[in-house]
Design an enzyme around this catalytic site. Structure first.
Site, PDB file in Angstrom:
ATOM      1  N   LYS A   1       7.972   3.099  35.116  1.00 38.93           N
ATOM      2  CA  LYS A   1       8.376   1.805  34.521  1.00 38.93           C
ATOM      3  C   LYS A   1       8.705   1.992  33.059  1.00 38.93           C
ATOM      4  O   LYS A   1       7.962   2.666  32.340  1.00 38.93           O
ATOM      5  CB  LYS A   1       7.196   0.809  34.603  1.00 38.93           C
ATOM      6  CG  LYS A   1       7.161  -0.042  35.826  1.00 38.93           C
ATOM      7  CD  LYS A   1       6.190  -1.221  35.654  1.00 38.93           C
ATOM      8  CE  LYS A   1       6.418  -2.233  36.753  1.00 38.93           C
ATOM      9  NZ  LYS A   1       5.676  -3.474  36.612  1.00 38.93           N
TER      10      LYS A   1
ATOM     11  N   LYS B   1       4.145   5.548  36.148  1.00 43.06           N
ATOM     12  CA  LYS B   1       4.477   4.543  37.171  1.00 43.06           C
ATOM     13  C   LYS B   1       5.984   4.380  37.347  1.00 43.06           C
ATOM     14  O   LYS B   1       6.449   3.610  38.180  1.00 43.06           O
ATOM     15  CB  LYS B   1       3.901   3.170  36.778  1.00 43.06           C
ATOM     16  CG  LYS B   1       2.420   3.025  36.896  1.00 43.06           C
ATOM     17  CD  LYS B   1       2.010   1.549  36.982  1.00 43.06           C
ATOM     18  CE  LYS B   1       1.807   0.885  35.655  1.00 43.06           C
ATOM     19  NZ  LYS B   1       1.354  -0.514  35.737  1.00 43.06           N
TER      20      LYS B   1
HETATM   21  N1  C2G Z   1       2.494 -11.269  39.010  1.00 44.83           N
HETATM   22  C1  C2G Z   1       2.428 -12.534  39.654  1.00 44.83           C
HETATM   23  N2  C2G Z   1       3.577 -13.275  39.790  1.00 44.83           N
HETATM   24  C2  C2G Z   1       4.759 -12.806  39.321  1.00 44.83           C
HETATM   25  C3  C2G Z   1       4.828 -11.546  38.656  1.00 44.83           C
HETATM   26  C4  C2G Z   1       3.672 -10.798  38.519  1.00 44.83           C
HETATM   27  O1  C2G Z   1       1.354 -12.984  40.075  1.00 44.83           O
HETATM   28  N3  C2G Z   1       5.852 -13.577  39.494  1.00 44.83           N
HETATM   29  C5  C2G Z   1       1.259 -10.487  38.904  1.00 44.83           C
HETATM   30  C6  C2G Z   1       1.367  -9.114  39.608  1.00 44.83           C
HETATM   31  O2  C2G Z   1       1.159  -9.263  40.978  1.00 44.83           O
HETATM   32  C7  C2G Z   1       0.263  -8.325  38.906  1.00 44.83           C
HETATM   33  C8  C2G Z   1       0.292  -8.922  37.480  1.00 44.83           C
HETATM   34  O3  C2G Z   1       1.028 -10.156  37.543  1.00 44.83           O
HETATM   35  O4  C2G Z   1      -1.002  -8.599  39.502  1.00 44.83           O
HETATM   36  C9  C2G Z   1       0.945  -7.991  36.475  1.00 44.83           C
HETATM   37  O5  C2G Z   1       2.198  -7.615  37.018  1.00 44.83           O
HETATM   38  P1  C2G Z   1       2.913  -6.304  36.441  1.00 44.83           P
HETATM   39  O6  C2G Z   1       2.929  -6.370  34.978  1.00 44.83           O
HETATM   40  O7  C2G Z   1       4.205  -6.148  37.161  1.00 44.83           O
HETATM   41  O8  C2G Z   1       1.872  -5.191  36.882  1.00 44.83           O
HETATM   42  P2  C2G Z   1       2.158  -3.781  37.598  1.00 44.83           P
HETATM   43  O9  C2G Z   1       3.142  -3.040  36.795  1.00 44.83           O
HETATM   44  O10 C2G Z   1       2.432  -4.051  39.004  1.00 44.83           O
HETATM   45  O11 C2G Z   1       0.763  -3.038  37.374  1.00 44.83           O
HETATM   46  O12 C2G Z   1      -2.902  -0.301  38.536  1.00 44.83           O
HETATM   47  C10 C2G Z   1      -2.137  -1.418  38.923  1.00 44.83           C
HETATM   48  C11 C2G Z   1      -0.921  -1.572  38.072  1.00 44.83           C
HETATM   49  O13 C2G Z   1      -1.220  -1.443  36.713  1.00 44.83           O
HETATM   50  C12 C2G Z   1      -0.236  -2.912  38.311  1.00 44.83           C
END
Ligand code: C2G
Length: 155
Positions: A49, A47
């Site tokens: 990241k 990803k």
């Molecule tokens: N999130 C949120 N509010 C924030 C930050 C994050 O609601 N201020 C939510 C994101 O929208 C996501 C979840 O928390 O639904 C986890 O965010 P991340 O850890 O950034 O996930 P990501 O890396 O986007 O992984 O297959 C899908 C991916 O694994 C998503």
């Protein structure tokens, strides 16, 4: 016997913060059982990241959040359909920063995008941390000395 409503979400959950917590709590309000797939470190590389907290610790933190019933590993983009069928999922849900990306799952279950919590993100936390860590030690020491002197003035 009414079938329990099962919801699943996916995420990295690095440096767990209030945005993550509020999302998980809202997901549980839509369901009886909340399954969270936490991205492995290997998958996060795919990803693009880099995480501060290794997978095992992120998964343990999420597993110990009260509203979470089950944690599985997210190893690749393609496992969602299999997970939905394997765990008999009723709802797939994720934050609206992914809006539209997973509409194809509507063939298998309900798809729900939830509003993100504003003004908090792991990226922002990392930036503040690196800003703080980039301040020369002398400046921090100076700042404390000035505060100490001011404190004396006020005493
Ligand atoms: N999130 C949120 N509010 C924030 C930050 C994050 O609601 N201020 C939510 C994101 O929208 C996501 C979840 O928390 O639904 C986890 O965010 P991340 O850890 O950034 O996930 P990501 O890396 O986007 O992984 O297959 C899908 C991916 O694994 C998503």
């Amino acid at each position: 016997m009414k079938k329990e409503k099962i919801i699943i979400t996916y995420g990295t959950f690095d440096m767990f913060h209030i945005g993550h917590l509020k999302l998980l709590q809202r997901l549980k309000q839509h369901s009886d059982k909340l399954i969270v797939a936490v991205s492995t470190d290997e998958f996060n590389k795919v990803k693009g990241k880099t995480t501060m907290i290794p997978y095992a610790q992120r998964a343990e933190i999420v597993a110990n959040i009260k509203c979470v019933d089950m944690v599985i590993a997210e190893n690749d983009w393609g496992q969602k359909v299999e997970d939905i069928q394997k765990y008999n999922v009723d709802i797939f849900s994720i934050g609206d920063d992914w809006k539209g990306e997973f509409d194809f799952l509507e063939e298998y279950c309900e798809v729900l995008y939830l509003e993100r919590t504003e003004n908090i993100s792991t990226t922002k936390l990392k930036k503040s941390l690196s800003n703080f860590l980039s301040i020369p030690k002398e400046d921090i020491i100076n700042a404390f000395e000035i505060i100490e002197a001011l404190k004396k003035d006020f005493e």
